[in-house]
Enzyme design. Structure first.
Site, PDB file in Angstrom:
ATOM      1  N   SER A  48      -3.795  -3.477   0.129  1.00 58.08           N
ATOM      2  CA  SER A  48      -4.312  -2.153   0.506  1.00 58.08           C
ATOM      3  C   SER A  48      -4.963  -1.408  -0.655  1.00 58.08           C
ATOM      4  CB  SER A  48      -3.189  -1.288   1.085  1.00 58.08           C
ATOM      5  OG  SER A  48      -2.182  -1.088   0.109  1.00 58.08           O
ATOM      6  N   HIS A  93      -0.328   5.344  -1.784  1.00 60.30           N
ATOM      7  CA  HIS A  93      -1.722   5.083  -2.171  1.00 60.30           C
ATOM      8  C   HIS A  93      -2.394   6.299  -2.797  1.00 60.30           C
ATOM      9  CE1 HIS A  93      -0.857   2.324   1.272  1.00 60.30           C
ATOM     10  NE2 HIS A  93      -1.338   1.449   0.414  1.00 60.30           N
ATOM     11  N   ASP A 131      -1.328   9.181   0.313  1.00 61.46           N
ATOM     12  CA  ASP A 131      -0.113   9.002   1.108  1.00 61.46           C
ATOM     13  C   ASP A 131       0.981   8.522   0.159  1.00 61.46           C
ATOM     14  OD1 ASP A 131      -0.273   6.216   0.826  1.00 61.46           O
ATOM     15  OD2 ASP A 131      -1.050   5.868   2.844  1.00 61.46           O
TER      16      ASP A 131
END
Ligand SMILES: *[C@@H]1O[C@H](CO)[C@@H](O)[C@H](O)[C@H]1NC(C)=O
Ligand SMILES: *[C@@H]1O[C@H](CO)[C@@H](O)[C@H](O)[C@H]1NC(C)=O
Ligand SMILES: *[C@@H]1O[C@H](CO)[C@@H](O)[C@H](O)[C@H]1NC(C)=O
Length: 353
Positions: A36, A331, A328
């Site tokens: 990610s 991240h 978040d």
């Protein structure tokens, strides 16, 4: 007259030579493998719970579009592509709205939640690293069909390959589940992951890649979710130094790997792009970078929300993500990504510019 004429010709010849030399070494495309930290939307097109293609993700992306990037906007690889003068975003390979006419300038095979370890990608049913390489082979075929074999091969050799993963192997796998931790010490597990990374680079090299960057691990003990978990286990919400230490050790091992592969594989140029220090600086001295918060994330309470937990319905989401290091609980924000990209291009990738 004759003299200045010949020096003009000499100058023109010299310029032409430098220009063609630059053309010959220029990076035509950026090819991305990983998790990610660099996924630009592949998980939108597979069956997994690990997605981010809904608001407020992408709130600050061009047109406010949730793309599947785990960010309020762009991610590090988009900024790197821009710094190389290519495109300002790198499209996801599985996104049907793009095709080879886009991928010729850059393509992303990354999948949020994946790791070097096959067991890590199994946890969230995401795309394992070996499968990303299968997609890359398919891409090579399409590229040669599109550009012709000779130009296609040249593009493959001149492109820059960015590999960025490993955090999930530790945080979502080793330290959460017994399968690996009952069999390996942390040290042994690190060595196992480094061996997988080595094999991956060798395979890419065999397929024609020559310019590569392996991404180091971030200070993963400072991710807001890890700080929150530390509270659950009796801590005070500080960074989990044990995890930061493991990230540093692992980055040291990756550096050793890079040095070894550079000797082993003729004609390769490979670097370790290490985001640890620059991200740790942002966390330690947020105001120096224009941030006001580095312990909590922007989305929701900033303590645990990510993926489907970070949604339009999450209360308390911050107004200005540029004030936060983390978007978040797992991240960084677009702004933090951009600062990391600047640092990494200047410090590690400049040899490819
Ligand atoms: C790629 O997509 C564009 C626009 O969506 C389309 O015009 C073009 O024909 C496609 N090219 C290929 C090679 O599929
Ligand atoms: C991961 O799975 C692939 C496909 O089954 C296999 O080829 C590869 O050897 C596995 N990697 C490791 C390190 O076990
Ligand atoms: C392109 O590379 C492939 C794979 O290495 C090779 O089989 C092929 O002969 C090359 N073609 C040209 C025109 O260089």
């Amino acid at each position: 007259m004759e003299k200045s004429g010949s020096s003009f010709i000499f100058l023109a010849f010299f310029l032409l030579q430098t220009l063609t030399k630059h053309e010959a070494t220029k990076v035509p495309a950026i090819i991305v493998f990983g998790d990610s930290s660099v996924d630009s939307g592949n998980n939108n097109h597979i069956s997994t719970v690990l997605k981010s293609n809904f608001p407020p993700y992408g709130r600050d992306f061009d047109g406010g579009k949730p793309t599947g990037r785990f960010s309020n906007g762009k991610i590090i690889t988009d900024f790197i592509s821009q710094a190389f003068g290519i495109k300002t975003t790198i499209p996801a390979y599985l996104d049907p709205s793009f095709n080879i006419t886009d991928f010729v300038h850059g393509v992303c095979f990354a999948s949020a939640g994946t790791g070097y370890d096959n067991a890590t990608s199994d946890i969230f049913s995401v795309i394992p690293l070996w499968k990303q390489l299968e997609y890359y082979k398919e891409y090579q075929t399409k590229l040669r069909d599109y550009l012709g074999a000779s130009k296609g091969n040249a593009t493959i050799a001149k492109s820059l390959y960015l590999i960025s993963l490993g955090t999930n192997d530790f945080l979502e796998n080793y330290f959460l589940l017994p399968q690996r931790s009952s069999k390996f010490s942390v040290e042994e597990y690190q060595s196992f992951l480094v061996r997988v990374a080595a094999e991956f680079v060798r395979k890419l090299y065999k397929l024609g890649a020559r310019k590569m960057s392996i991404g180091g691990l971030p200070p993963m003990g400072c991710l807001p979710l890890e700080r929150t978990s530390s509270v659950v286990f009796g801590g005070g919400g500080e960074c989990v130094e044990k995890y930061n230490g493991i990230a540093k050790d692992f980055n040291g091992k990756l550096m050793g790997l890079v040095e070894m592969l550079e000797k082993e594989l003729g004609g390769i140029r490979i670097v370790l792009s290490n985001p640890f220090d620059v991200l740790h600086d942002m966390i330690d001295h947020p105001s120096y970078f224009g941030f006001s918060n580095s312990a909590k994330a922007c989305c929701g309470t900033g303590r645990f929300e990510m993926g489907f937990m970070c949604s339009r319905l999450s209360p308390f989401t911050c107004d200005d993500a540029n004030k936060y290091v983390f978007w978040d609980a797992f991240h960084p924000t677009q702004k933090a990504h951009s600062i990391m990209a600047n640092h990494i291009v200047k410090t590690y990738l400049s040899i490819f510019l």
